[in-house]
Design a protein around this motif. Structure first.
Motif, PDB file in Angstrom:
ATOM      1  N   THR A   2       0.824  -1.203   0.000  1.00 22.77           N
ATOM      2  CA  THR A   2       0.000   0.000   0.000  1.00 22.77           C
ATOM      3  C   THR A   2       0.862   1.258   0.000  1.00 22.77           C
ATOM      4  O   THR A   2       0.544   2.228  -0.684  1.00 22.77           O
ATOM      5  N   LYS A   5       2.326   1.715  -3.499  1.00 26.11           N
ATOM      6  CA  LYS A   5       1.281   2.241  -4.385  1.00 26.11           C
ATOM      7  C   LYS A   5       1.049   3.721  -4.131  1.00 26.11           C
ATOM      8  O   LYS A   5       0.953   4.520  -5.066  1.00 26.11           O
ATOM      9  N   SER A   6       0.978   4.099  -2.873  1.00 28.88           N
ATOM     10  CA  SER A   6       0.749   5.490  -2.511  1.00 28.88           C
ATOM     11  C   SER A   6       1.880   6.389  -3.013  1.00 28.88           C
ATOM     12  O   SER A   6       1.638   7.460  -3.588  1.00 28.88           O
ATOM     13  N   LEU A   9       1.672   6.802  -6.732  1.00 25.99           N
ATOM     14  CA  LEU A   9       0.586   7.725  -7.075  1.00 25.99           C
ATOM     15  C   LEU A   9       0.970   9.174  -6.802  1.00 25.99           C
ATOM     16  O   LEU A   9       0.624  10.068  -7.577  1.00 25.99           O
ATOM     17  N   PHE A  10       1.715   9.422  -5.719  1.00 28.24           N
ATOM     18  CA  PHE A  10       2.194  10.772  -5.455  1.00 28.24           C
ATOM     19  C   PHE A  10       3.137  11.236  -6.569  1.00 28.24           C
ATOM     20  O   PHE A  10       3.065  12.379  -7.014  1.00 28.24           O
ATOM     21  N   ALA A  51      -5.158  11.860  -7.835  1.00 29.49           N
ATOM     22  CA  ALA A  51      -5.235  12.055  -6.381  1.00 29.49           C
ATOM     23  C   ALA A  51      -6.342  11.201  -5.751  1.00 29.49           C
ATOM     24  O   ALA A  51      -6.204  10.747  -4.618  1.00 29.49           O
ATOM     25  N   GLN A  54      -5.499   7.470  -4.303  1.00 28.42           N
ATOM     26  CA  GLN A  54      -4.715   7.194  -3.091  1.00 28.42           C
ATOM     27  C   GLN A  54      -5.474   6.221  -2.185  1.00 28.42           C
ATOM     28  O   GLN A  54      -6.692   6.338  -2.031  1.00 28.42           O
ATOM     29  N   ASP A  56      -5.527   6.046   1.037  1.00 30.10           N
ATOM     30  CA  ASP A  56      -6.125   6.736   2.182  1.00 30.10           C
ATOM     31  C   ASP A  56      -7.352   7.513   1.703  1.00 30.10           C
ATOM     32  O   ASP A  56      -7.286   8.232   0.713  1.00 30.10           O
ATOM     33  N   VAL A  62      -4.538  13.489   2.272  1.00 33.56           N
ATOM     34  CA  VAL A  62      -3.876  13.237   0.992  1.00 33.56           C
ATOM     35  C   VAL A  62      -3.378  14.549   0.376  1.00 33.56           C
ATOM     36  O   VAL A  62      -2.235  14.648  -0.061  1.00 33.56           O
ATOM     37  N   TYR A  66       0.401  15.739  -0.171  1.00 26.74           N
ATOM     38  CA  TYR A  66       0.825  16.033  -1.535  1.00 26.74           C
ATOM     39  C   TYR A  66       1.525  17.399  -1.614  1.00 26.74           C
ATOM     40  O   TYR A  66       2.417  17.588  -2.435  1.00 26.74           O
ATOM     41  N   MET A 105       1.178  10.858   6.089  1.00 26.19           N
ATOM     42  CA  MET A 105       0.600   9.722   5.363  1.00 26.19           C
ATOM     43  C   MET A 105       0.878   8.360   5.999  1.00 26.19           C
ATOM     44  O   MET A 105       0.033   7.473   5.934  1.00 26.19           O
ATOM     45  N   TYR A 106       2.057   8.185   6.555  1.00 21.16           N
ATOM     46  CA  TYR A 106       2.487   6.825   6.875  1.00 21.16           C
ATOM     47  C   TYR A 106       2.761   6.571   8.357  1.00 21.16           C
ATOM     48  O   TYR A 106       3.130   5.461   8.719  1.00 21.16           O
TER      49      TYR A 106
END
Length: 109
Positions: A2, A5-6, A9-10, A51, A54, A56, A62, A66, A105-106
């Motif tokens: 995950t 992937k995040s 995507l960012f 966006a 994501q 989340d 998010v 970002y 985020m994490y």
């Protein structure tokens, strides 16, 4: 997986948004024409879509995270596309932003 992937995507969102804004800038400020502007508008629209992918579900989280990715991506884009050379304060500021991204985020919740 995950987190990977995040992060991807960012990166994709940064390319779409920064690239789109750069294309609009080139079209208007550098007189390259409305085709560049249109390409920029399409890329900016793609950013909005990316966006939403994501993992989340918290829009505010998010977009706040970002913001840090955008700071780093903008400096990197400027290095590659415009020959910009960041100084140590640019690098330090971008590093602080990335720490913020990781926390937002994490961090375990």
């Amino acid at each position: 997986m995950t987190v990977v992937k995040s992060v991807l995507l960012f990166v994709l969102a940064a390319v779409a948004e920064i690239g789109g804004a750069w294309l609009v800038w080139q079209g208007i400020r550098e007189n390259r024409g409305w085709v560049w502007v249109l390409g920029g508008v399409v890329a900016l629209g793609a950013y909005g879509f990316v966006a939403t992918l994501q993992p989340d579900a918290a829009f505010g989280r998010v977009l706040a995270a970002y913001g840090g990715v955008f700071v780093v991506g903008s400096l990197l884009w400027a290095v590659v596309a415009d020959g910009f050379r960041p100084d140590r304060w640019d690098v330090l500021g971008a590093s602080v932003c990335l720490v913020g991204v990781v926390l937002i985020m994490y961090a375990p919740r």
